[in-house]
Design a protein around this motif. Structure first.
Motif, mmCIF file in Angstrom:
data_model
loop_
_atom_site.group_PDB
_atom_site.id
_atom_site.type_symbol
_atom_site.label_atom_id
_atom_site.label_comp_id
_atom_site.label_asym_id
_atom_site.label_seq_id
_atom_site.Cartn_x
_atom_site.Cartn_y
_atom_site.Cartn_z
ATOM 1 N N GLU A 94 0.861 -1.178 0.000
ATOM 2 C CA GLU A 94 0.000 0.000 0.000
ATOM 3 C C GLU A 94 0.899 1.229 0.000
ATOM 4 O OE1 GLU A 94 -3.045 2.078 3.071
ATOM 5 O OE2 GLU A 94 -3.290 -0.073 2.752
ATOM 6 N N MET A 95 0.615 2.168 -0.917
ATOM 7 C CA MET A 95 1.474 3.349 -1.035
ATOM 8 C C MET A 95 0.645 4.626 -1.097
ATOM 9 S SD MET A 95 4.572 2.218 -3.567
ATOM 10 C CE MET A 95 3.581 1.840 -4.995
ATOM 11 N N SER A 96 1.249 5.705 -0.589
ATOM 12 C CA SER A 96 0.677 7.044 -0.729
ATOM 13 C C SER A 96 1.825 8.013 -0.961
ATOM 14 C CB SER A 96 -0.129 7.441 0.507
ATOM 15 O OG SER A 96 0.703 7.559 1.634
ATOM 16 N N LEU A 97 1.484 9.181 -1.449
ATOM 17 C CA LEU A 97 2.459 10.236 -1.715
ATOM 18 C C LEU A 97 1.919 11.520 -1.100
ATOM 19 C CD1 LEU A 97 5.077 10.778 -3.553
ATOM 20 C CD2 LEU A 97 3.458 11.849 -5.102
ATOM 21 N N THR A 98 2.706 12.146 -0.227
ATOM 22 C CA THR A 98 2.303 13.406 0.398
ATOM 23 C C THR A 98 3.221 14.509 -0.103
ATOM 24 O OG1 THR A 98 1.551 12.254 2.385
ATOM 25 C CG2 THR A 98 1.965 14.624 2.584
ATOM 26 N N VAL A 99 2.610 15.573 -0.616
ATOM 27 C CA VAL A 99 3.368 16.715 -1.124
ATOM 28 C C VAL A 99 2.963 17.950 -0.327
ATOM 29 C CG1 VAL A 99 3.849 18.182 -3.112
ATOM 30 C CG2 VAL A 99 3.570 15.713 -3.424
ATOM 31 N N THR A 100 3.976 18.588 0.259
ATOM 32 C CA THR A 100 3.768 19.836 0.991
ATOM 33 C C THR A 100 4.423 20.956 0.208
ATOM 34 O OG1 THR A 100 3.831 18.648 3.090
ATOM 35 C CG2 THR A 100 4.179 21.036 3.188
ATOM 36 N N VAL A 101 3.650 21.990 -0.086
ATOM 37 C CA VAL A 101 4.157 23.157 -0.804
ATOM 38 C C VAL A 101 4.043 24.349 0.132
ATOM 39 C CG1 VAL A 101 3.879 24.661 -2.801
ATOM 40 C CG2 VAL A 101 3.365 22.212 -3.010
ATOM 41 N N GLU A 102 5.202 24.942 0.465
ATOM 42 C CA GLU A 102 5.198 26.104 1.353
ATOM 43 C C GLU A 102 6.397 26.981 1.042
ATOM 44 O OE1 GLU A 102 4.553 27.207 6.024
ATOM 45 O OE2 GLU A 102 5.528 25.304 5.561
ATOM 46 N N ASP A 103 6.115 28.158 0.509
ATOM 47 C CA ASP A 103 7.143 29.158 0.237
ATOM 48 C C ASP A 103 6.995 30.226 1.311
ATOM 49 O OD1 ASP A 103 8.697 31.276 -0.686
ATOM 50 O OD2 ASP A 103 8.026 31.102 -2.760
ATOM 51 N N LYS A 104 7.939 30.287 2.224
ATOM 52 C CA LYS A 104 7.858 31.208 3.371
ATOM 53 C C LYS A 104 7.846 32.678 2.946
ATOM 54 C CE LYS A 104 8.569 28.018 6.682
ATOM 55 N NZ LYS A 104 7.580 27.529 7.554
ATOM 56 N N THR A 105 8.278 32.977 1.703
ATOM 57 C CA THR A 105 8.262 34.364 1.240
ATOM 58 C C THR A 105 6.902 34.765 0.693
ATOM 59 O OG1 THR A 105 8.994 33.855 -1.019
ATOM 60 C CG2 THR A 105 10.709 34.207 0.657
ATOM 61 N N ALA A 107 2.673 35.028 1.055
ATOM 62 C CA ALA A 107 1.632 35.159 2.074
ATOM 63 C C ALA A 107 0.481 34.178 1.861
ATOM 64 C CB ALA A 107 1.096 36.590 2.082
ATOM 65 N N VAL A 108 0.541 33.339 0.818
ATOM 66 C CA VAL A 108 -0.590 32.444 0.544
ATOM 67 C C VAL A 108 -0.616 31.218 1.453
ATOM 68 C CG1 VAL A 108 -0.744 33.193 -1.856
ATOM 69 C CG2 VAL A 108 0.511 31.106 -1.312
ATOM 70 N N GLY A 109 0.452 30.978 2.188
ATOM 71 C CA GLY A 109 0.446 29.880 3.141
ATOM 72 C C GLY A 109 0.935 28.569 2.561
ATOM 73 N N LYS A 110 0.416 27.477 3.111
ATOM 74 C CA LYS A 110 0.907 26.132 2.815
ATOM 75 C C LYS A 110 -0.227 25.269 2.272
ATOM 76 C CE LYS A 110 1.658 23.428 6.491
ATOM 77 N NZ LYS A 110 2.349 22.756 7.601
ATOM 78 N N GLN A 111 0.120 24.375 1.340
ATOM 79 C CA GLN A 111 -0.836 23.396 0.842
ATOM 80 C C GLN A 111 -0.228 22.007 1.013
ATOM 81 O OE1 GLN A 111 -3.405 23.819 -2.783
ATOM 82 N NE2 GLN A 111 -1.872 22.433 -3.622
ATOM 83 N N VAL A 112 -1.036 21.080 1.536
ATOM 84 C CA VAL A 112 -0.609 19.696 1.700
ATOM 85 C C VAL A 112 -1.646 18.803 1.028
ATOM 86 C CG1 VAL A 112 -0.020 17.844 3.313
ATOM 87 C CG2 VAL A 112 0.512 20.224 3.900
ATOM 88 N N ASP A 145 -7.308 8.434 -5.263
ATOM 89 C CA ASP A 145 -8.000 9.430 -4.443
ATOM 90 C C ASP A 145 -6.967 10.409 -3.904
ATOM 91 O OD1 ASP A 145 -10.089 10.756 -3.212
ATOM 92 O OD2 ASP A 145 -10.593 9.142 -1.824
ATOM 93 N N TYR A 146 -7.440 11.490 -3.325
ATOM 94 C CA TYR A 146 -6.549 12.464 -2.689
ATOM 95 C C TYR A 146 -7.292 13.135 -1.545
ATOM 96 C CZ TYR A 146 -9.050 16.407 -4.683
ATOM 97 O OH TYR A 146 -10.019 17.327 -4.981
ATOM 98 N N GLN A 147 -6.524 13.652 -0.601
ATOM 99 C CA GLN A 147 -7.056 14.488 0.464
ATOM 100 C C GLN A 147 -6.207 15.749 0.521
ATOM 101 O OE1 GLN A 147 -6.221 11.042 1.529
ATOM 102 N NE2 GLN A 147 -8.213 10.657 0.621
ATOM 103 N N MET A 148 -6.872 16.882 0.564
ATOM 104 C CA MET A 148 -6.171 18.146 0.776
ATOM 105 C C MET A 148 -6.253 18.412 2.273
ATOM 106 S SD MET A 148 -6.764 21.991 -0.738
ATOM 107 C CE MET A 148 -6.597 21.471 -2.414
ATOM 108 N N THR A 149 -5.160 18.160 2.974
ATOM 109 C CA THR A 149 -5.173 18.299 4.429
ATOM 110 C C THR A 149 -4.872 19.722 4.887
ATOM 111 O OG1 THR A 149 -2.875 17.576 4.615
ATOM 112 C CG2 THR A 149 -4.572 15.866 4.761
#
Length: 158
Positions: A94-105, A107-112, A145-149
């Motif tokens: 069983e496999m999943s892939l988690t991608v976190t996108v966060e550019d600290k510069t 103001a839009v924040g983080k997406q996981v 499937d996907y979940q936007m956490t």
């Protein structure tokens, strides 16, 4: 043009500001060898012919998750934990892939986003060449499937 809203260039996301983690049978592997990862969900549509219009319509009947991973071949995880397991037991982990996108510069924040039912199409074994270079691998993948956490707050619009 006093009321015109313009995107703050600092709120764009630097494409290097991400982290990828592959989970194989419950064990997390930071996928530090990745050089490029992309995923998308495509709508599968059926044509709908209708009376009273010259336009052909479309009806969405399902969705399909696909993507691509490129990276350096510096680990045997795909061979030892996926391919060997399947070769010897007939069972895929069983496999999943988690991608976190966060550019600290920005103001839009983080997406996981967590992709579940993740399955690569190809397991690269090696890639040798006589010219200067490093071993690289590329594979397409699917997910069911996907979940936007965590979602981006988005840019300031006012």
């Amino acid at each position: 043009m006093a009321n015109q809203v313009i995107l703050n260039q600092q709120d764009t996301i630097n494409s290097k500001e991400g982290m990828v983690v592959v989970k194989i049978d419950g064990k997390n592997y930071p996928f530090i060898e990745a050089t490029e990862v992309s995923a998308q969900v495509d709508f599968n549509k059926e044509d709908v012919q209708r009376l009273g219009t010259r336009f052909k319509g479309s009806k969405v009947t399902s969705v399909e998750g696909t993507g691509t991973i490129n990276g350096y071949l510096v680990s045997s995880i795909w061979v030892s934990d996926v391919l060997e397991n399947y070769k010897n037991t007939g069972v895929l982990p069983e496999m999943s892939l988690t991608v976190t996108v966060e550019d600290k510069t920005s103001a839009v924040g983080k997406q996981v986003i967590v992709l579940t039912g993740f399955m690569i199409d190809t397991v690269p074994l090696f890639a040798l060449a006589a010219d200067d270079g490093v071993m690289m691998g590329e594979t397409d993948f699917t997910f069911d499937d996907y979940q936007m956490t965590n979602k981006f707050a988005g840019p300031k619009r006012a």
